[in-house]
Enzyme design. Structure first.
Site, mmCIF file in Angstrom:
data_model
loop_
_atom_site.group_PDB
_atom_site.id
_atom_site.type_symbol
_atom_site.label_atom_id
_atom_site.label_comp_id
_atom_site.label_asym_id
_atom_site.label_seq_id
_atom_site.Cartn_x
_atom_site.Cartn_y
_atom_site.Cartn_z
ATOM 1 N N PHE A 389 0.878 -1.366 -0.224
ATOM 2 C CA PHE A 389 -0.115 0.103 -0.147
ATOM 3 C C PHE A 389 0.685 1.382 -0.075
ATOM 4 O O PHE A 389 2.111 1.234 0.090
ATOM 5 C CB PHE A 389 -0.996 -0.073 1.115
ATOM 6 N N GLU A 390 0.129 2.362 -0.198
ATOM 7 C CA GLU A 390 0.837 3.767 -0.140
ATOM 8 C C GLU A 390 1.780 4.051 -1.433
ATOM 9 O O GLU A 390 2.895 4.412 -1.384
ATOM 10 C CB GLU A 390 1.325 4.034 1.000
#
Ligand SMILES: Cc1cc2nc3c(=O)[nH]c(=O)nc-3n(C[C@H](O)[C@H](O)[C@H](O)COP(=O)(O)OP(=O)(O)OC[C@H]3O[C@@H](n4cnc5c(N)ncnc54)[C@H](O)[C@@H]3O)c2cc1C
Length: 573
Positions: A389-390
């Protein structure tokens, strides 16, 4: 300074040492405050937080969140005038590191709230929006979330479909669509939501950011996702069904939401990196404890060189990671800085370092590492998300390579649009970058670095030139097509990560050597030398492979596998 990103300047052949030296130092008062807060958080965690229970019950107890809110953890980055503590970026991330060392679910929940959920308000919110929302978010009365991802738009975030159409007469947008994988989706009250809005006379759909709250009619969140790890964090879908979002809830200019999202994620990636550093420190503690107590062949396993190799790598990795993260946060605190590449570097390095650490910690633990009775398997499950993620590490590596090639300053204005989205608009960027880069020669040298770091500085300078040369070479060869040369971009990114890591650790140890003298900084010097010795060899290998590689073979093998729908060489035909 010609450029306000150290790494962008580096790509262009310039070593802007004013960015890096001396290593940033916190002022005394803030440092004292920070120590107190860290002690409070540690004590609170010791008394109240049971990571095993959080994992098993798939929930962080309300009292834990309330308790953390009471000691100010929810409002660390919010200015005092809105009820927060107004921490510097360095102090915020240092506390966040501590939280990462306590529990993965907690770090993700608090990161979803503060590193990304409310960050757009801090960066782009109007005074009225800040006054309305920040006080509640600072006290933890409300939790925030960041909602970008959709079923058809993950890595390619520009492809979101949620649509908010302005009803100017009635002063609101009508929002329809849905989001998936939203951290804090089931517990947040405040959502920074990214949507498409028709903009201008031709109604071109552009991304905008807006504040959406749970109490708005037409808002709902889905059931909790069942995940591999970070079980205590809430992850859900969000559904927007004809929500009337007041026009004053627009965060930042209409149509400029992509920039908002990217800037928020820059900050999120640093928080994530800091949390990973905390996680690695915890894993080192566990590993050292086990390795010194467990005997095999009448010997503590810590005395076996293969185990020493693992422990030393964890220590070196976290020292390097800290050096990069707090160099970057120090630059942010100094102001006027573009840290998009630097924060991506920290995220990639951190997530891979924690993944390695958790793997090695499990290995050092042997059989018990695999048991649910011990924390290693939970740590392994929790750590895995950081690579995804990110911004996945693949997409961030492409970003590091591509964004590094673009020059700043004048060019920024000229190709403003392309700069927002270098992955899609590389064509505009490359011609200019090629022109500019050719004019520059990497002649700068680092001056005034401590004598004990002479070799490391020499290698850094040598391989900084290699990055510049490699960039020039690939831009000449591929021009706009560079965007599709991911094998190459991957190598440029890895070279860049190693160079930034080298300079961060050199700067940190240089300051220590000058402040404390060589005798007292000897251990850190050894860590620095160990890292740099391996890093320049990796950079050399990557540089050589820019020209001389087996990429076409890899491409062919992968394409064949896809066409054959799997593996086609089974021994038994
Ligand atoms: C637990 C969890 C929490 C999350 N929290 C949030 C949140 O709070 N808010 C939010 O908005 N989102 C959140 N996400 C979503 C997350 O950011 C996305 O899952 C992530 O960006 C990847 O998108 P995707 O899942 O669609 O994968 P895809 O984009 O489909 O990627 C699949 C694979 O293809 C690779 N890939 C894609 N494009 C390229 C390329 N150009 N070059 C090379 N490889 C490529 C990827 O690296 C990956 O390996 C969360 C996800 C999870 C699992």
């Amino acid at each position: 300074m010609a450029n306000n990103s150290f790494v962008k300047a580096l790509f262009a052949g310039s070593i802007e040492q004013d960015f890096i030296f001396p290593y940033p130092k916190m002022d005394k008062e803030e440092e004292e405050n920070l120590k107190l807060i860290l002690d409070t958080v540690r004590q609170f965690a010791k008394d109240n937080i049971d990571p095993e229970e959080i994992d098993r019950n798939e929930e962080i107890p309300k009292e834990v969140l309330r308790g953390l809110a009471e000691i100010g953890v929810f409002g660390m980055s919010i200015p005092e005038e809105y009820g927060g503590s107004g921490f510097s970026t360095t102090a915020y991330n240092r506390v966040f590191e501590e939280i990462g060392g306590i529990d993965g679910s907690l770090a993700v929940t608090l990161g979803g709230h503060q590193s990304i959920g409310l960050k757009a308000l801090l960066l782009y919110g109007s005074e009225a929006q800040k006054k309305k929302y920040l006080p509640k978010l600072a006290t933890g009365e409300w939790i925030a979330a960041f909602a970008l991802t959709e079923p058809g738009a993950g890595s390619d975030a520009a492809g979101i479909q949620s649509l908010a159409v302005k009803d100017a007469q009635n002063g609101h947008y009508i929002l329809n669509g849905n989001k998936i994988w939203i951290t804090n989706g089931g517990i947040a009250d405040f959502f920074t939501v990214f949507v498409k809005t028709p903009v201008g006379e031709n109604g071109e759909k552009k991304i905008s950011a807006m504040a959406v709250t749970r109490d708005m009619e037409g808002f709902s969140s889905g059931k909790e996702e069942r995940k591999l790890g970070i079980h205590g964090s809430s992850t859900t879908e969000l559904i927007f069904d004809n929500i009337k979002v007041p026009v004053e809830n627009l965060i930042g200019p209409e149509g400029k939401g992509f920039k908002v999202a990217m800037e928020v994620l820059n900050s999120g990636r640093l928080g994530l990196a800091a949390a990973c550093a905390g996680g690695i420190k915890t894993l080192i503690r566990m590993s050292v404890n086990h390795a010194t107590n467990r005997k095999q062949f009448n010997t503590p396993i810590a005395e076996f060189e293969m185990i020493q190799g693992k422990i030393s790598k964890m220590v070196v990795d976290v020292f390097v990671l800290e050096s990069m993260v707090y160099l970057t946060t120090g630059l942010i605190d100094r102001g006027d800085i573009d840290y998009s590449i630097e924060s991506s570097i920290c995220k990639v390095y951190a997530s891979e370092a924690v993944w390695n650490a958790v793997n090695e910690a499990m290995q050092i633990a042997g059989g018990i590492g695999y048991s649910k009775e011990y924390p290693y398997e939970r740590a392994l499950r929790d750590a895995r998300i950081n690579l995804i993620f990110e911004g996945t590490n693949e997409v961030l590596r492409a970003f590091i390579g591509l964004a590094g090639m673009q020059e700043h300053g004048e060019y920024l204005k000229k190709v403003g649009k392309a700069l927002q989205n270098p992955l899609n608009e590389m064509g505009i960027l490359t011609d200019y970058a090629l022109h500019r880069i050719k004019k520059r020669v990497a002649t700068e040298r680092l001056t005034d670095v401590h004598e004990a770091l002479k070799d490391e500085v020499g290698k850094f300078e040598e391989y900084a030139k290699e990055l510049h040369r490699a960039t020039e070479k690939v831009l000449s060869k591929y021009r706009k097509n560079i965007i599709h040369q991911e094998f190459i971009l991957n190598r440029l990114a890895d070279m860049t990560i190693d160079l930034y890591a080298m300079i961060a650790v050199i700067s940190r140890v240089d300051s220590l050597l000058k402040e404390k003298g060589q005798k007292k900084a000897q251990k850190q010097l050894t860590i620095c030398k160990t890292f740099c010795e391996e890093a320049w060899r990796r950079i050399r290998r990557n540089a050589r492979q820019v020209d001389n590689n087996i990429d076409p073979w890899r491409k062919e093998i992968s394409t064949d596998a896809c066409e054959a729908n799997g593996y086609q060489f089974d021994l038994i035909g």
